[in-house]
Design a protein around this motif. Structure first.
Motif, PDB file in Angstrom:
ATOM      1  N   ILE A  92     -17.385  -1.269  -4.787  1.00 35.88           N
ATOM      2  CA  ILE A  92     -17.104  -1.089  -6.345  1.00 35.88           C
ATOM      3  C   ILE A  92     -17.462  -2.506  -6.878  1.00 35.88           C
ATOM      4  O   ILE A  92     -18.113  -2.657  -8.090  1.00 35.88           O
ATOM      5  CB  ILE A  92     -15.486  -0.651  -6.436  1.00 35.88           C
ATOM      6  CG1 ILE A  92     -15.473   0.828  -5.850  1.00 35.88           C
ATOM      7  CG2 ILE A  92     -15.237  -0.593  -8.052  1.00 35.88           C
ATOM      8  CD1 ILE A  92     -16.286   1.890  -6.902  1.00 35.88           C
TER       9      ILE A  92
ATOM     10  N   MET B  31     -13.215  -0.649  -2.031  1.00 31.91           N
ATOM     11  CA  MET B  31     -13.328  -2.254  -2.377  1.00 31.91           C
ATOM     12  C   MET B  31     -12.714  -3.006  -1.370  1.00 31.91           C
ATOM     13  O   MET B  31     -13.192  -3.986  -0.994  1.00 31.91           O
ATOM     14  CB  MET B  31     -12.513  -2.454  -3.671  1.00 31.91           C
ATOM     15  CG  MET B  31     -12.561  -3.854  -4.174  1.00 31.91           C
ATOM     16  SD  MET B  31     -12.098  -3.783  -6.053  1.00 31.91           S
ATOM     17  CE  MET B  31     -10.251  -3.536  -5.741  1.00 31.91           C
ATOM     18  N   SER B  32     -11.511  -2.314  -0.641  1.00 28.67           N
ATOM     19  CA  SER B  32     -10.709  -3.103   0.297  1.00 28.67           C
ATOM     20  C   SER B  32     -11.553  -3.379   1.699  1.00 28.67           C
ATOM     21  O   SER B  32     -11.704  -4.369   2.145  1.00 28.67           O
ATOM     22  CB  SER B  32      -9.441  -2.447   0.706  1.00 28.67           C
ATOM     23  OG  SER B  32      -8.706  -2.311  -0.279  1.00 28.67           O
TER      24      SER B  32
ATOM     25  N   TYR C 191       0.669  -1.258  -0.016  1.00 30.95           N
ATOM     26  CA  TYR C 191      -0.070  -0.112   0.005  1.00 30.95           C
ATOM     27  C   TYR C 191       0.950   1.203   0.049  1.00 30.95           C
ATOM     28  O   TYR C 191       0.620   2.135  -0.610  1.00 30.95           O
ATOM     29  CB  TYR C 191      -0.869  -0.055   1.131  1.00 30.95           C
ATOM     30  CG  TYR C 191      -2.099  -0.751   0.943  1.00 30.95           C
ATOM     31  CD1 TYR C 191      -3.422  -0.174   0.174  1.00 30.95           C
ATOM     32  CD2 TYR C 191      -2.459  -2.201   1.328  1.00 30.95           C
ATOM     33  CE1 TYR C 191      -4.475  -0.769  -0.152  1.00 30.95           C
ATOM     34  CE2 TYR C 191      -3.533  -2.927   1.374  1.00 30.95           C
ATOM     35  CZ  TYR C 191      -4.650  -2.240   0.378  1.00 30.95           C
ATOM     36  OH  TYR C 191      -5.630  -2.792  -0.035  1.00 30.95           O
TER      37      TYR C 191
ATOM     38  N   TRP D  53      -3.722  -2.034  -9.194  1.00 24.68           N
ATOM     39  CA  TRP D  53      -3.751  -0.621  -8.852  1.00 24.68           C
ATOM     40  C   TRP D  53      -2.828   0.308  -9.184  1.00 24.68           C
ATOM     41  O   TRP D  53      -3.171   1.266  -9.973  1.00 24.68           O
ATOM     42  CB  TRP D  53      -4.046  -0.398  -7.150  1.00 24.68           C
ATOM     43  CG  TRP D  53      -4.040   0.935  -6.781  1.00 24.68           C
ATOM     44  CD1 TRP D  53      -5.017   2.087  -7.593  1.00 24.68           C
ATOM     45  CD2 TRP D  53      -4.004   1.353  -5.545  1.00 24.68           C
ATOM     46  NE1 TRP D  53      -4.557   3.101  -6.697  1.00 24.68           N
ATOM     47  CE2 TRP D  53      -4.039   3.013  -5.459  1.00 24.68           C
ATOM     48  CE3 TRP D  53      -3.363   0.930  -4.287  1.00 24.68           C
ATOM     49  CZ2 TRP D  53      -3.646   3.681  -4.442  1.00 24.68           C
ATOM     50  CZ3 TRP D  53      -2.785   1.760  -3.286  1.00 24.68           C
ATOM     51  CH2 TRP D  53      -3.245   2.923  -3.257  1.00 24.68           C
TER      52      TRP D  53
ATOM     53  N   VAL E 230     -11.373   0.755 -12.188  1.00 20.26           N
ATOM     54  CA  VAL E 230     -11.342   0.201 -10.946  1.00 20.26           C
ATOM     55  C   VAL E 230     -12.100  -1.341 -11.071  1.00 20.26           C
ATOM     56  O   VAL E 230     -11.409  -2.345 -10.569  1.00 20.26           O
ATOM     57  CB  VAL E 230     -12.422   0.859  -9.960  1.00 20.26           C
ATOM     58  CG1 VAL E 230     -12.395   0.133  -8.489  1.00 20.26           C
ATOM     59  CG2 VAL E 230     -11.949   2.142  -9.540  1.00 20.26           C
TER      60      VAL E 230
ATOM     61  N   VAL F 219      -4.722  -6.551  -4.484  1.00 17.96           N
ATOM     62  CA  VAL F 219      -5.399  -5.833  -5.092  1.00 17.96           C
ATOM     63  C   VAL F 219      -4.413  -4.379  -5.481  1.00 17.96           C
ATOM     64  O   VAL F 219      -4.560  -3.631  -6.437  1.00 17.96           O
ATOM     65  CB  VAL F 219      -6.506  -5.230  -4.103  1.00 17.96           C
ATOM     66  CG1 VAL F 219      -5.761  -4.521  -2.849  1.00 17.96           C
ATOM     67  CG2 VAL F 219      -7.404  -3.993  -4.713  1.00 17.96           C
TER      68      VAL F 219
ATOM     69  N   GLY G  46     -11.755   4.008  -5.099  1.00 15.80           N
ATOM     70  CA  GLY G  46     -12.405   2.599  -5.511  1.00 15.80           C
ATOM     71  C   GLY G  46     -11.854   1.314  -4.778  1.00 15.80           C
ATOM     72  O   GLY G  46     -12.296   0.605  -4.277  1.00 15.80           O
ATOM     73  N   VAL G  47     -10.130   1.707  -4.843  1.00 13.09           N
ATOM     74  CA  VAL G  47      -9.446   0.367  -4.382  1.00 13.09           C
ATOM     75  C   VAL G  47      -9.581   0.441  -2.754  1.00 13.09           C
ATOM     76  O   VAL G  47      -9.993  -0.540  -2.421  1.00 13.09           O
ATOM     77  CB  VAL G  47      -7.978   0.677  -4.465  1.00 13.09           C
ATOM     78  CG1 VAL G  47      -6.931  -0.100  -3.691  1.00 13.09           C
ATOM     79  CG2 VAL G  47      -7.730   0.239  -6.202  1.00 13.09           C
ATOM     80  N   LEU G  48      -9.816   1.615  -2.481  1.00 13.17           N
ATOM     81  CA  LEU G  48      -9.950   1.626  -0.611  1.00 13.17           C
ATOM     82  C   LEU G  48     -11.262   1.255  -0.235  1.00 13.17           C
ATOM     83  O   LEU G  48     -11.482   0.444   0.496  1.00 13.17           O
ATOM     84  CB  LEU G  48      -9.871   3.097  -0.027  1.00 13.17           C
ATOM     85  CG  LEU G  48      -8.302   3.506  -0.202  1.00 13.17           C
ATOM     86  CD1 LEU G  48      -8.414   5.069   0.355  1.00 13.17           C
ATOM     87  CD2 LEU G  48      -7.377   2.689   0.725  1.00 13.17           C
TER      88      LEU G  48
ATOM     89  N   VAL H   3      -9.338  -3.453 -12.111  1.00 12.34           N
ATOM     90  CA  VAL H   3      -8.565  -3.875 -10.795  1.00 12.34           C
ATOM     91  C   VAL H   3      -8.945  -5.069 -10.265  1.00 12.34           C
ATOM     92  O   VAL H   3      -8.429  -6.107 -10.036  1.00 12.34           O
ATOM     93  CB  VAL H   3      -8.224  -2.647  -9.752  1.00 12.34           C
ATOM     94  CG1 VAL H   3      -7.792  -3.063  -8.747  1.00 12.34           C
ATOM     95  CG2 VAL H   3      -7.578  -1.544 -10.523  1.00 12.34           C
ATOM     96  N   ILE H   4     -10.338  -5.225 -10.247  1.00 13.75           N
ATOM     97  CA  ILE H   4     -11.038  -6.195  -9.607  1.00 13.75           C
ATOM     98  C   ILE H   4     -10.767  -7.449 -10.340  1.00 13.75           C
ATOM     99  O   ILE H   4     -10.444  -8.739  -9.674  1.00 13.75           O
ATOM    100  CB  ILE H   4     -12.371  -5.902  -9.630  1.00 13.75           C
ATOM    101  CG1 ILE H   4     -12.961  -4.747  -8.566  1.00 13.75           C
ATOM    102  CG2 ILE H   4     -13.360  -7.178  -8.966  1.00 13.75           C
ATOM    103  CD1 ILE H   4     -14.383  -4.364  -8.738  1.00 13.75           C
TER     104      ILE H   4
END
Lengths: 258, 228
Positions: free
Chosen positions: B139, B133-134, A10, A80, A64, A76, B129-131, A67-68
């Motif tokens: 999303i 999603m996490s 991250y 990203w 996004v 993830v 979106g990533v946050l 990314v999924i």
């Protein structure tokens, strides 16, 4: 915790985001300053920014989603990072798959990577495979732009026509794809080929844009809304797609396949 | 070439070199942190499969997109990617709405604003979106194939280029006939052809046809959308 989504990963992700934001803000501030010197109105620059922001929302959400797609195999954070810089789904999927296949992993991105060695190989291939534009840009862009500048100086009308033609050529590629593009018959992917829904989306957004153009021309009060017309037409087109998908019998929702 | 253009190229080169260094540091950092370096054999085998397609494509993309995006827009776009589906539509619509040409300095300024704002908005949305999603899976729920919004997300490009195309074709319809006809013929023969190749076919046909029509006296400056 899965090493692919550790706090270290991250930190890398946020570092890349920070770099992109600082670089974009740097060029944005420079352009606004130059725009003021050239006498471009603040209103025009604000409208440009607003229109661009509106146009970016839906494709960004769609990124996004990609990314999924990749996160089941790569976690993830790496997708990203990759989709924040340079990447796109087609490239990232192919390069991750190529790296895994090279290591004899036949499942590719359909299974989660559990080995740090495989993960690092994928990261290396994805990165080195994508940086070519950044290697050549510093050497060719100025020469390319200078050549264009010289051509423009010779005949401005011709240059403006050629500039408009290049944009139209590009737009035609996407419009053509939405009308006659075919998807892979062996892959059950909705939306990879043209069909009822792509033509619906295309025609309805065209219709909305023409209606807005007419109304803005006829009603002076609406001119303030000019910068909203294109993004709004896109969203309304997407809305019509949803309605048609919901109400049209499924037998009529088809996609061309090869 | 103006001082602004010269400095744009200097800054563009500096930022591009910095971007290249940072991006290459990511796999290095992953390898160091996890103490997991790739075997050269696997790396080069994987890279060869990708490079054979994507390195020539990169050269074609730089040459095709640079005249459309302007100088700063090109440097920025190639760092953030998603050019055909995001940066170019934003640039095209911004130039169309403001009435400037990509060949003048005002057009350079407008395209830079469009690309920079698009990059910022996209980067922020992807990060959020990533946050999301996490933390919540939000999303995932709106973009998954089970979502009622899924068909709309699958048709973003037709809707986006329909909206842009309508405005553009309305003003420059004479320029659109040849490229659209050629693209449709090509797709009727082989509908599976990649969009990247279609773009090259469309742009080359449009440039050739426009040049011939202009030389033949069939076009005026009004057909380029510039009345002044």
């Amino acid at each position: 915790m899965d090493f692919k989504s550790s706090s270290f990963m991250y930190i890398l992700g946020f570092g890349v985001v920070l770099f992109v934001l600082v670089q974009s803000t740097f060029f944005l501030v420079r352009a606004i300053k130059r725009g003021k010197e050239l006498g471009i109105s603040s209103q025009k620059m604000k409208s440009t920014a607003l229109q661009s922001a509106l146009f970016s929302i839906a494709p960004a959400i769609s990124i996004v989603a990609t990314v999924i797609v990749l996160s089941s195999a790569l976690g993830v954070v790496l997708p990203w990072i990759r989709l924040t810089v340079i990447g796109n789904l087609q490239y990232e999927t192919s390069s991750a798959q190529a790296a895994l296949n090279a290591m004899g992993n036949s499942a590719g991105i359909s299974a989660a990577i559990t080995s740090p060695e495989q993960f690092s190989t994928v990261a290396w291939v994805m990165t080195v495979g994508s940086v070519m534009p950044l290697v050549i840009l510093p050497f060719v862009l100025k020469k390319l732009q200078t050549g264009i500048g010289k051509a423009v100086g010779k005949d401005k009308v011709w240059a403006n026509l050629m500039s408009a033609a290049a944009f139209i050529g590009l737009i035609c590629a996407f419009i053509g794809r939405a009308i006659l593009g075919t998807g892979d018959k062996n892959a059950d992917i909705i939306g990879d080929g043209a069909g009822t829904l792509s033509i619906t989306g295309l025609l309805s957004s065209v219709a909305f844009m023409l209606i807005f153009t007419y109304l803005i021309k006829k009603i002076p009060k609406l001119q303030k809304l000019e910068s909203f017309a294109m993004p709004l037409s896109m969203f309304l087109g997407m809305g019509v797609v949803l309605l048609v998908n919901h109400f049209l019998p499924s037998a009529y929702i088809v996609e061309w396949r090869y | 070439m103006s001082d602004y253009f010269n400095k744009t190229h200097t800054w563009g080169r500096i930022w591009t070199a910095a971007a290249l260094a940072i991006f290459l540091c990511i796999p290095v950092a992953i390898s160091v942190h996890f103490n997991a370096w790739p075997k050269a054999e696997y790396f080069f085998k994987g890279l060869a499969a990708v490079a054979v397609i994507f390195y020539p494509t990169a050269v074609i993309e730089v040459i095709s997109y640079a005249p459309l995006l302007g100088a700063a827009g090109t440097y920025l776009s190639f760092v953030t990617g998603n050019i055909a589906n995001l940066k170019l539509p934003c640039t095209i619509s911004a130039l169309e709405t403001t009435g400037y040409s990509a060949t003048e300095e005002e057009g350079e300024v407008i395209s830079t604003i469009a690309v920079a704002v698009s990059s910022i908005v996209t980067t922020v949305i992807i990060a959020l979106g990533v946050l999301l999603m996490s933390v919540t899976g939000f999303i995932t729920s709106i973009t998954s194939p089970d979502s009622p919004l899924y068909p709309a997300f699958q048709q973003i490009l037709p809707c986006l280029f329909g909206a842009i195309g309508a405005g553009y074709f309305y003003k420059h319809y004479k320029l659109a006939v040849a490229p659209l006809a050629v693209i449709l013929i090509v797709l009727a023969i082989n509908g599976g052809i990649q969009t990247g190749i279609l773009i090259v076919i469309g742009v080359v046909t449009a440039l050739l046809a426009t040049h011939l029509m202009y030389k033949g006296g069939l076009l005026t400056k009004k057909d380029g959308g510039f009345d002044e």
